[in-house]
Motif scaffolding. Structure first.
Motif, PDB file in Angstrom:
ATOM      1  N   ARG A 198       0.866  -1.170   0.000  1.00 40.42           N
ATOM      2  CA  ARG A 198       0.000   0.000   0.000  1.00 40.42           C
ATOM      3  C   ARG A 198       0.902   1.218   0.000  1.00 40.42           C
ATOM      4  O   ARG A 198       2.087   1.125   0.365  1.00 40.42           O
ATOM      5  CB  ARG A 198      -0.937   0.009   1.213  1.00 40.42           C
TER       6      ARG A 198
ATOM      7  N   LEU B 152       0.844   0.468 -10.035  1.00 43.64           N
ATOM      8  CA  LEU B 152      -0.004   1.652 -10.196  1.00 43.64           C
ATOM      9  C   LEU B 152       0.528   2.540 -11.316  1.00 43.64           C
ATOM     10  O   LEU B 152      -0.236   3.031 -12.162  1.00 43.64           O
ATOM     11  CB  LEU B 152      -0.052   2.446  -8.885  1.00 43.64           C
TER      12      LEU B 152
ATOM     13  N   GLU C 174      -1.300   3.269 -14.938  1.00 42.06           N
ATOM     14  CA  GLU C 174      -1.688   4.657 -15.205  1.00 42.06           C
ATOM     15  C   GLU C 174      -0.996   5.182 -16.458  1.00 42.06           C
ATOM     16  O   GLU C 174      -1.592   5.929 -17.247  1.00 42.06           O
ATOM     17  CB  GLU C 174      -1.363   5.547 -14.003  1.00 42.06           C
TER      18      GLU C 174
ATOM     19  N   ALA D 205      -6.409  -6.332  -6.946  1.00 36.52           N
ATOM     20  CA  ALA D 205      -7.513  -5.505  -7.435  1.00 36.52           C
ATOM     21  C   ALA D 205      -7.314  -4.024  -7.145  1.00 36.52           C
ATOM     22  O   ALA D 205      -7.621  -3.161  -7.983  1.00 36.52           O
ATOM     23  CB  ALA D 205      -8.825  -5.995  -6.836  1.00 36.52           C
ATOM     24  N   SER D 206      -6.781  -3.687  -5.965  1.00 38.26           N
ATOM     25  CA  SER D 206      -6.651  -2.276  -5.604  1.00 38.26           C
ATOM     26  C   SER D 206      -5.676  -1.525  -6.500  1.00 38.26           C
ATOM     27  O   SER D 206      -5.756  -0.297  -6.628  1.00 38.26           O
ATOM     28  CB  SER D 206      -6.217  -2.144  -4.141  1.00 38.26           C
TER      29      SER D 206
ATOM     30  N   LYS E 194      -5.676  -1.547  -9.581  1.00 36.94           N
ATOM     31  CA  LYS E 194      -6.384  -1.092 -10.771  1.00 36.94           C
ATOM     32  C   LYS E 194      -7.197   0.178 -10.519  1.00 36.94           C
ATOM     33  O   LYS E 194      -7.889   0.657 -11.421  1.00 36.94           O
ATOM     34  CB  LYS E 194      -7.327  -2.198 -11.262  1.00 36.94           C
ATOM     35  N   ASP E 195      -7.115   0.730  -9.314  1.00 35.42           N
ATOM     36  CA  ASP E 195      -7.893   1.916  -8.943  1.00 35.42           C
ATOM     37  C   ASP E 195      -7.310   3.157  -9.614  1.00 35.42           C
ATOM     38  O   ASP E 195      -6.215   3.598  -9.252  1.00 35.42           O
ATOM     39  CB  ASP E 195      -7.864   2.068  -7.424  1.00 35.42           C
ATOM     40  N   PRO E 196      -8.006   3.745 -10.583  1.00 38.77           N
ATOM     41  CA  PRO E 196      -7.446   4.895 -11.294  1.00 38.77           C
ATOM     42  C   PRO E 196      -7.283   6.132 -10.418  1.00 38.77           C
ATOM     43  O   PRO E 196      -6.371   6.929 -10.640  1.00 38.77           O
ATOM     44  CB  PRO E 196      -8.441   5.145 -12.432  1.00 38.77           C
ATOM     45  N   GLU E 197      -8.143   6.308  -9.426  1.00 40.79           N
ATOM     46  CA  GLU E 197      -8.005   7.466  -8.542  1.00 40.79           C
ATOM     47  C   GLU E 197      -6.734   7.364  -7.710  1.00 40.79           C
ATOM     48  O   GLU E 197      -6.004   8.344  -7.536  1.00 40.79           O
ATOM     49  CB  GLU E 197      -9.233   7.583  -7.632  1.00 40.79           C
ATOM     50  N   LEU E 198      -6.465   6.190  -7.176  1.00 41.36           N
ATOM     51  CA  LEU E 198      -5.239   5.977  -6.415  1.00 41.36           C
ATOM     52  C   LEU E 198      -4.019   6.164  -7.310  1.00 41.36           C
ATOM     53  O   LEU E 198      -3.021   6.783  -6.907  1.00 41.36           O
ATOM     54  CB  LEU E 198      -5.244   4.562  -5.819  1.00 41.36           C
TER      55      LEU E 198
ATOM     56  N   ARG F  81      -3.417   9.800  -7.934  1.00 46.61           N
ATOM     57  CA  ARG F  81      -2.856  10.453  -6.751  1.00 46.61           C
ATOM     58  C   ARG F  81      -1.355  10.189  -6.665  1.00 46.61           C
ATOM     59  O   ARG F  81      -0.564  11.108  -6.402  1.00 46.61           O
ATOM     60  CB  ARG F  81      -3.559   9.953  -5.492  1.00 46.61           C
TER      61      ARG F  81
ATOM     62  N   GLY G 178     -10.903   3.939 -16.252  1.00 48.60           N
ATOM     63  CA  GLY G 178     -11.097   2.647 -15.605  1.00 48.60           C
ATOM     64  C   GLY G 178     -10.519   1.513 -16.414  1.00 48.60           C
ATOM     65  O   GLY G 178     -10.127   1.688 -17.530  1.00 48.60           O
TER      66      GLY G 178
END
Length: 309
Positions: free
Chosen positions: A152, A179, A183, A272-273, A275-279, A282, A309
């Protein structure tokens, strides 16, 4: 299952690849096999003595190889900039391979935790600085680890000042790799670019990464694991080589061993986490702020919501 090996690599004559950490382990094997297929390979290494030894070994193994040794310290953003300024040719493959693993808490020249600084920020900056040098159909291959699943982003304690665990911060850096790679793929697609951002991980492979950085029980465990569990470094390198050259590889794919920690290259799924575009956005914004590197707007733009997404 198609058991892809180096025998399936296409001819790379006339193409140029950059491999970070080319002097040992996965980077050495990747450099050797790319050179065997005719690629010009820029060996990006931190230690000149070790780099020259690796270059001599490679020239014995691949006498016809076109190899160029250059220095870069991914833990020093000034060094990253200097290296990038020296690259003037077209790049077909940028292999973000180098890494450090589970050292005692250490800070980089710019004050970042070493693993986050070298494994993520150094490669983020290098990619951003070289993006305009990539061929229209070039590939950026970012090497992560299956340990990204434990990661994380410690946004509130990136340097580990308040609490440092070698394993947790290694996992953070590998999570950041995923990430970033995903991205980058989103932004390349949004810009209409044909450049592909691909991720790879080598499973559990017998390299010096497990023993050169960790100390104490981590180092002992790495030595035992290399002897009893790990697959060969030649097998481990197949995943990033497949990501770099195999036809049909798509941007955003993650290539890893078919049996999880061992085996032949296949498309695998990140945690899975990741793949979070918002994270991811950031982390991207933070990485730009920390490195002072913003990939050129001519090559990238922030993806709109319906493409993120």
């Amino acid at each position: 299952m198609n058991r892809w090996t180096v025998a399936d690599m296409p001819d790379m004559t006339g193409k140029t690849a950059i491999v970070t950490g080319a002097n040992s382990g996965l980077g050495f094997v990747s450099t050797r096999e790319l050179a065997r297929r005719g690629a010009r390979v820029v060996m990006a290494v931190r230690d000149e003595r070790k780099g020259r030894q690796a270059l001599a070994d490679l020239r014995r193994q691949v006498p016809e190889g076109d190899l160029d040794l250059r220095l870069i310290d991914l833990a020093d953003l000034d060094s990253v900039r200097a290296f990038a300024e020296g690259i003037q040719e077209r790049i077909d493959v940028l292999m973000n391979n180098a890494g450090v693993m589970m050292p005692p808490r250490t800070l980089t020249k710019q004050g970042f935790e070493l693993q986050f600084g070298a494994n993520h920020l150094g490669h983020f900056a290098l990619t951003g600085l070289l993006l305009e040098r990539l061929a229209d159909d070039g590939r950026v291959v970012t090497v992560s680890s299956d340990l990204h699943r434990r990661g994380r982003i410690h946004f509130d304690d990136l340097t580990g000042e308040r609490g440092y665990s070698p394993m947790a911060f290694y996992a953070q850096s590998k999570y950041a790799n995923v990430l970033f790679g995903l991205e980058l793929d989103r932004r390349l697609r949004a810009a209409g670019s044909k450049i592909r951002s691909v991720l790879a991980h080598p499973g559990y492979s017998a390299t010096n990464l497990q023993t050169s950085g960790p100390t104490g029980l981590f180092s002992l465990g790495g030595r035992i694991g290399n002897l009893l569990i790990a697959q060969s470094v030649d097998m481990g390198a197949l995943d990033q080589l497949h990501a770099a050259v195999a036809p049909g590889v798509e941007g955003g794919q993650f290539i890893g061993p078919h049996r999880g920690m061992r085996g032949y290259p296949v498309v695998v799924q990140p945690v899975a986490s990741a793949k979070d575009p918002e994270l991811a956005r950031r982390l991207w914004t933070l990485s730009e702020e920390l490195t002072k590197v913003s990939p050129p707007t001519s090559a990238l733009r922030t993806p709109p919501g319906d493409l993120a997404g």
